[in-house]
Design a protein around this motif. Structure first.
Motif, mmCIF file in Angstrom:
data_model
loop_
_atom_site.group_PDB
_atom_site.id
_atom_site.type_symbol
_atom_site.label_atom_id
_atom_site.label_comp_id
_atom_site.label_asym_id
_atom_site.label_seq_id
_atom_site.Cartn_x
_atom_site.Cartn_y
_atom_site.Cartn_z
ATOM 1 N N TYR A 17 44.633 33.763 41.107
ATOM 2 C CA TYR A 17 44.803 32.992 39.886
ATOM 3 C C TYR A 17 44.900 31.500 40.202
ATOM 4 O O TYR A 17 45.518 31.109 41.195
ATOM 5 N N PRO A 18 44.331 30.651 39.355
ATOM 6 C CA PRO A 18 44.505 29.209 39.536
ATOM 7 C C PRO A 18 45.938 28.809 39.195
ATOM 8 O O PRO A 18 46.575 29.428 38.332
ATOM 9 N N ASP A 19 46.442 27.796 39.845
ATOM 10 C CA ASP A 19 47.803 27.316 39.601
ATOM 11 C C ASP A 19 47.760 26.316 38.453
ATOM 12 O O ASP A 19 47.716 25.100 38.654
ATOM 13 N N VAL A 20 47.730 26.827 37.234
ATOM 14 C CA VAL A 20 47.627 26.002 36.031
ATOM 15 C C VAL A 20 48.709 26.416 35.039
ATOM 16 O O VAL A 20 49.352 27.455 35.194
ATOM 17 N N GLU A 21 48.889 25.591 33.990
ATOM 18 C CA GLU A 21 49.919 25.834 32.990
ATOM 19 C C GLU A 21 49.386 26.513 31.731
ATOM 20 O O GLU A 21 50.129 26.749 30.785
ATOM 21 N N PHE A 22 48.091 26.793 31.694
ATOM 22 C CA PHE A 22 47.511 27.404 30.497
ATOM 23 C C PHE A 22 46.225 28.112 30.873
ATOM 24 O O PHE A 22 45.463 27.628 31.713
ATOM 25 N N ALA A 23 45.976 29.248 30.251
ATOM 26 C CA ALA A 23 44.702 29.967 30.368
ATOM 27 C C ALA A 23 44.372 30.380 31.793
ATOM 28 O O ALA A 23 43.205 30.484 32.156
ATOM 29 N N GLU A 24 45.398 30.649 32.595
ATOM 30 C CA GLU A 24 45.127 31.102 33.964
ATOM 31 C C GLU A 24 44.303 32.383 33.973
ATOM 32 O O GLU A 24 43.458 32.594 34.851
ATOM 33 N N ASP A 25 44.526 33.242 32.957
ATOM 34 C CA ASP A 25 43.795 34.503 32.889
ATOM 35 C C ASP A 25 42.321 34.280 32.538
ATOM 36 O O ASP A 25 41.434 34.891 33.148
ATOM 37 N N GLN A 26 42.061 33.374 31.587
ATOM 38 C CA GLN A 26 40.669 33.137 31.196
ATOM 39 C C GLN A 26 39.908 32.330 32.255
ATOM 40 O O GLN A 26 38.710 32.539 32.456
ATOM 41 N N ILE A 27 40.601 31.424 32.925
ATOM 42 C CA ILE A 27 39.950 30.713 34.032
ATOM 43 C C ILE A 27 39.594 31.698 35.134
ATOM 44 O O ILE A 27 38.491 31.657 35.695
ATOM 45 N N TRP A 28 40.513 32.603 35.447
ATOM 46 C CA TRP A 28 40.256 33.609 36.485
ATOM 47 C C TRP A 28 39.058 34.475 36.081
ATOM 48 O O TRP A 28 38.162 34.729 36.892
ATOM 49 N N ALA A 29 39.029 34.918 34.828
ATOM 50 C CA ALA A 29 37.913 35.746 34.367
ATOM 51 C C ALA A 29 36.600 34.973 34.457
ATOM 52 O O ALA A 29 35.566 35.529 34.861
ATOM 53 N N SER A 30 36.620 33.703 34.093
ATOM 54 C CA SER A 30 35.417 32.882 34.190
ATOM 55 C C SER A 30 34.943 32.781 35.637
ATOM 56 O O SER A 30 33.741 32.864 35.924
ATOM 57 N N GLN A 31 35.888 32.642 36.551
ATOM 58 C CA GLN A 31 35.535 32.519 37.970
ATOM 59 C C GLN A 31 34.952 33.814 38.530
ATOM 60 O O GLN A 31 33.966 33.785 39.281
ATOM 61 N N VAL A 32 35.538 34.954 38.171
ATOM 62 C CA VAL A 32 35.020 36.207 38.716
ATOM 63 C C VAL A 32 33.661 36.557 38.094
ATOM 64 O O VAL A 32 32.786 37.095 38.779
ATOM 65 N N ILE A 33 33.494 36.230 36.801
ATOM 66 C CA ILE A 33 32.190 36.448 36.165
ATOM 67 C C ILE A 33 31.136 35.577 36.846
ATOM 68 O O ILE A 33 30.029 36.033 37.155
ATOM 69 N N GLU A 34 31.470 34.321 37.072
ATOM 70 C CA GLU A 34 30.532 33.402 37.715
ATOM 71 C C GLU A 34 30.203 33.856 39.135
ATOM 72 O O GLU A 34 29.084 33.644 39.620
ATOM 73 N N ALA A 35 31.161 34.506 39.799
ATOM 74 C CA ALA A 35 30.940 34.998 41.158
ATOM 75 C C ALA A 35 30.163 36.314 41.200
ATOM 76 O O ALA A 35 29.894 36.845 42.278
ATOM 77 N N GLY A 36 29.805 36.847 40.022
ATOM 78 C CA GLY A 36 28.983 38.050 39.984
ATOM 79 C C GLY A 36 29.726 39.345 39.743
ATOM 80 O O GLY A 36 29.113 40.420 39.740
ATOM 81 N N TRP A 37 31.045 39.287 39.514
ATOM 82 C CA TRP A 37 31.813 40.494 39.217
ATOM 83 C C TRP A 37 31.688 40.849 37.738
ATOM 84 O O TRP A 37 31.206 40.055 36.934
ATOM 85 N N LYS A 38 32.172 42.027 37.395
ATOM 86 C CA LYS A 38 32.166 42.484 36.009
ATOM 87 C C LYS A 38 33.597 42.523 35.475
ATOM 88 O O LYS A 38 34.564 42.537 36.242
ATOM 89 N N LYS A 39 33.719 42.535 34.147
ATOM 90 C CA LYS A 39 35.022 42.783 33.523
ATOM 91 C C LYS A 39 34.854 43.914 32.514
ATOM 92 O O LYS A 39 33.748 44.171 32.022
ATOM 93 N N ALA A 40 35.959 44.590 32.225
ATOM 94 C CA ALA A 40 35.899 45.757 31.337
ATOM 95 C C ALA A 40 36.914 45.628 30.214
ATOM 96 O O ALA A 40 37.937 44.948 30.343
ATOM 97 N N TYR A 41 36.623 46.307 29.128
ATOM 98 C CA TYR A 41 37.544 46.431 28.007
ATOM 99 C C TYR A 41 38.047 47.866 27.970
ATOM 100 O O TYR A 41 37.260 48.817 28.091
ATOM 101 N N ALA A 42 39.371 48.034 27.844
ATOM 102 C CA ALA A 42 39.986 49.361 27.826
ATOM 103 C C ALA A 42 40.565 49.618 26.439
ATOM 104 O O ALA A 42 41.730 49.291 26.176
ATOM 105 N N PRO A 43 39.794 50.164 25.508
ATOM 106 C CA PRO A 43 40.231 50.256 24.104
ATOM 107 C C PRO A 43 41.454 51.132 23.894
ATOM 108 O O PRO A 43 42.171 50.957 22.895
#
Length: 319
Positions: A185-211
């Motif tokens: 995770y980035p050491d930030v005060e806001f949106a650490e989760d969305q920044i992390w998701a953006s970074q992993v997506i950009e690096a070629g990983w996938k993300k999933a939704y668990a309904p």
């Protein structure tokens, strides 16, 4: 160890007793651990945690807390192959929440993390319930596993699509520890989760939704609180992701009017009390105003910007 459940706490109040009980009640076919990181609670939370020896407690000084930093600390101490993260006011809906989250990540070795839906607490307004249902229904209509390769051309050209791809909420999520070791995770005060998701997506990983991995998590804000939160959100998204959430004055005015009229009609059609409808309409105006002011904060005097920010630590870190 298959999984670790991680919860940062700071004065969550009595509701955390129910949250912790729901976590302890999780049922799975494999072992899991519970880790709570407390940053200076004074409301009895630490004593409550200590009553449960199966829960690992990590205590840190309040000034050492950071949304990304503290989660990184907890994950570094965890033994699980998968790390499920909650906030202290997010209560799993049932005892299979953890199993559903882990299964969502485990279905494909290229999935870096998964998130689940939020549901409104019973005592919250009809508008709050509707908003959460509408938000997460977006992900119900999409493939449950997404990556930049889902639609490469759209990823390059469509800002809205990129926003969908990097939406990820640590109020209710689970990551693959081996990916976190490469991309913490980035050491930030806001949106650490969305920044992390953006970074992993950009690096070629996938993300999933668990309904099926739902939690109860919702808030009710007054108009000025709504304006402050919208201001912080807009300022942060402009700084961190480079796009503006709010329009100029005339566009913002039209947006506020349209939102208010739509909510008036919806509220009256669904039998919502008039006072609640009026409050919602005030919040609509506050939301649009906060987004517009945050998107153009460079035009505002410093004292005004500081007053508009609800999260002072966030505000000064972004400056």
């Amino acid at each position: 160890m298959k999984a670790s459940i991680i919860v940062p706490t700071k004065n969550p109040g009595s509701m955390f007793i129910e949250v912790l009980q729901a976590i302890r009640n999780q049922r799975a076919d494999w072992p899991f651990e519970i880790i709570v990181v407390d940053s200076g609670s004074t409301d009895g939370t630490v004593d409550e945690i200590k009553r449960h020896p199966e829960v690992t407690l990590i205590e840190i000084p309040p000034n050492e807390f950071g949304h990304g930093r503290t989660r990184n600390l907890a994950i570094s101490k965890a033994r699980g192959e998968f790390c499920a993260l909650l906030t202290h006011d997010a209560r799993p809906v049932d005892e299979y929440w953890l199993s559903h989250l882990v299964a969502a990540v485990e279905q494909d070795s290229r999935i870096a993390g998964a998130f689940g839906p939020h549901r409104a607490y019973q005592q919250h307004s009809a508008f709050t319930k509707r908003d959460l249902e509408n938000h997460f229904s977006t992900f119900e209509r999409l493939p449950f596993v997404l990556s930049r390769d889902t639609d490469p051309e759209r990823y390059k050209s469509d800002q809205g699509w990129r926003q969908i791809l990097h939406f990820y909420s640590d109020n209710n999520s689970c990551l693959r520890r081996s990916v976190w070791e490469r991309i913490p995770y980035p050491d930030v005060e806001f949106a650490e989760d969305q920044i992390w998701a953006s970074q992993v997506i950009e690096a070629g990983w996938k993300k999933a939704y668990a309904p099926n991995a739902a939690v109860f998590h919702s808030h009710e804000y007054g108009p000025f609180e709504q304006l402050q939160r919208a201001f912080d959100e807009s300022l942060a998204f402009r700084t961190l992701f480079g796009y503006r959430l709010g329009g100029r004055f005339m566009r913002a005015a039209r947006s506020a009017a349209a939102l208010s009229l739509a909510d008036w009609r919806w509220g009256r059609a669904h039998g919502v009390r008039l006072a609640q409808v009026a409050r919602r309409m005030c919040n609509d105006v506050a939301l649009v105003a906060g987004h517009s002011l945050g998107a153009r904060s460079e035009w505002l005097p410093k004292a005004v910007k500081a007053r508009l920010s609800r999260d002072k630590k966030l505000f000064y870190s972004l400056r």
